[in-house]
Design an enzyme around this catalytic site. Structure first.
Site, mmCIF file in Angstrom:
data_model
loop_
_atom_site.group_PDB
_atom_site.id
_atom_site.type_symbol
_atom_site.label_atom_id
_atom_site.label_comp_id
_atom_site.label_asym_id
_atom_site.label_seq_id
_atom_site.Cartn_x
_atom_site.Cartn_y
_atom_site.Cartn_z
ATOM 1 N N ALA A 1 -15.287 29.390 -23.556
ATOM 2 C CA ALA A 1 -15.306 30.942 -22.964
ATOM 3 C C ALA A 1 -16.147 31.796 -23.732
ATOM 4 O O ALA A 1 -16.623 32.814 -23.350
ATOM 5 C CB ALA A 1 -13.952 31.685 -23.404
ATOM 6 N N LYS A 2 -16.730 31.217 -24.687
ATOM 7 C CA LYS A 2 -17.718 31.903 -25.882
ATOM 8 C C LYS A 2 -19.217 31.995 -25.295
ATOM 9 O O LYS A 2 -19.470 31.225 -24.240
ATOM 10 C CB LYS A 2 -17.568 31.437 -27.278
ATOM 11 N N HIS A 3 -19.999 32.568 -25.963
ATOM 12 C CA HIS A 3 -21.363 32.642 -25.736
ATOM 13 C C HIS A 3 -22.344 31.383 -25.343
ATOM 14 O O HIS A 3 -22.895 31.310 -24.321
ATOM 15 C CB HIS A 3 -22.286 33.660 -26.583
ATOM 16 N N HIS B 1 -16.174 27.660 -28.331
ATOM 17 C CA HIS B 1 -15.232 27.361 -26.990
ATOM 18 C C HIS B 1 -15.911 27.647 -25.834
ATOM 19 O O HIS B 1 -16.695 28.684 -25.743
ATOM 20 C CB HIS B 1 -13.851 28.283 -27.416
#
Ligand SMILES: *Cc1c(COP(=O)(O)O)cnc(C)c1O
Length: 394
Positions: free
Chosen positions: A190-192, A188
């Site tokens: 927002a992830k790394h 997603h």
């Protein structure tokens, strides 16, 4: 707000944001011009490179992190009547995946310092029906995988590590992805690293790997009709009930391009977290997130826990003041069983007091690699000013 009026930002600083560059864009456009938009060569390449990076033998790319959790629960053999123990301090997907398989989520409370699932609480929740444990590496710090695996072995349970927050993190010298029987990732934005949407399951177990490949594509195994292939070349057989959880090659190409930058993304996250730690530990109005010795977080989220006894304003007031200053603060997470759907299933408030206390006091601060120094200064200055203005004088 007096202290900050002269510094207010005109643009909103979100808590998380992807970092996409021209190389990423070119990688996706190249796939658009190729013959394969899905089920093509980029999927296998992404799986191989992710497995190598995470020191796992196999990887299965899927459409989302939630699909990865569902696929892992299927491979673990979770079925109606089974109980699976997980943390309440997580996104609902960590527990929803158990429900998808007809299982029953059992919430074990978190440790008050690391905020990860407490191994002692896990042990207390084990019954004859328990089949698996889903620890969540909350904010990027790995759960205590050594103790959790020891408990799992003693009770013959599978461990599915929800590593949506912890790509690239390490625990006692071992990389996330190399410790649990099954490890799930999310891509997603927002992830790394991001694929737009996307997920992956990592494993060293060949049998689990094959089950997951089948589950991701309707329950069909390629070549499963091979005995008839000479006479009836159109044949393929659906053996079990699977889903269409496939990732596209567009997503995989973006993921591959993002993976090249993972080390710099994580080191920037660590740099910002260190700055927050330094500032807020000195301030003594919040608790900073404690790190276990031997754990090396990849810092998906940075949260502060308000020392409400030292403040005259509550969390809601402080949160709203920070939002008025264009700081994209957030709260991760509402305990899963607080959600109306879980309340209707019969879960009661009071179940996990440590998680509930954290929820009352936590605020997530902006943290993402693309933040410039000025953004970090802004967070530090505004949070410090707002907290100082709210010191309780007795
Ligand atoms: C983001 C997240 C997921 C789900 O990932 P999606 O890719 O959004 O489906 C699962 N677990 C946790 C802890 C997450 O933060």
């Amino acid at each position: 707000m007096e202290l900050t009026k002269n510094r207010a930002r005109s643009s909103f600083l979100p808590y998380a944001q992807q970092d996409i560059d021209e190389q990423d864009i070119k990688a996706v456009v190249d796939v658009l011009k190729s013959d394969w938009l899905t089920t093509g060569p980029k999927i296998e390449q992404f799986e191989r490179e992710m497995a190598d990076y995470c020191q796992a033998r196999y990887a299965v790319a899927v459409a989302t992190g939630t699909a990865a959790l569902h696929t892992a629960c299927y491979a673990a053999g979770i079925k109606p009547g089974d109980e699976v123990i997980t943390s309440p301090m997580t996104f609902a997907a960590s527990a929803n995946c158990i429900l998808y398989q007809g299982g029953k989520p059992v919430f074990a409370d978190i440790d008050p310092t690391t905020y990860n699932i407490d191994p002692e609480q896990i042990e207390r929740k084990i019954t004859a029906r328990t089949k698996a444990i889903i620890p969540v590496d909350y904010t990027g710090q790995p759960a205590e995988l050594d103790r959790i695996k020891e408990i799992a072995q003693r009770h013959q349970l599978l461990v599915i590590e929800d590593a949506a927050h912890s790509l690239g993190a390490e625990f006692k010298g071992q990389k996330v992805g190399s410790m649990a029987e099954l490890t799930t990732l999310s891509f997603h934005p927002a992830k790394h690293i991001t694929c737009g949407e996307g997920g992956m399951v990592l494993t060293d177990n060949n049998q689990l790997y094959n089950k997951m490949k089948q589950f991701r594509t309707h329950g069909i195994i390629k070549g499963s009709a091979s005995e008839n292939c000479n006479q009836e070349p159109w044949l393929y057989h659906q053996q079990v009930l699977g889903y269409n959880y496939r990732m596209t090659d567009l997503q995989a190409a973006l993921g591959l391009s993002q993976l090249k930058k993972i080390d710099s993304f994580i080191s920037r996250r660590r740099e910002i977290a260190a700055r927050y730690n330094d500032t807020f530990s000195e301030l003594d109005l919040v608790e900073i997130p404690a790190q276990l010795s031997g754990s090396n977080s990849s810092w998906h989220l940075y949260i502060i826990k308000l020392k409400l006894e030292k403040l005259k304003a509550g969390r809601k007031e402080i949160f709203n003041t920070l939002r008025q200053e264009n700081l994209g603060v957030n709260v991760h997470f509402i305990p899963v069983y607080y959600h109306p759907y879980y309340q209707k299933l019969g879960y009661k408030k009071g179940l996990c007091p440590v998680a509930e206390d954290l929820y009352e006091r936590l605020i997530t601060l902006p943290l993402f690699p693309k933040m410039i120094e000025h953004d970090v200064d802004y967070v530090v200055d505004i949070v410090t000013a707002v907290l100082r203005e709210n010191i309780l004088v007795r």
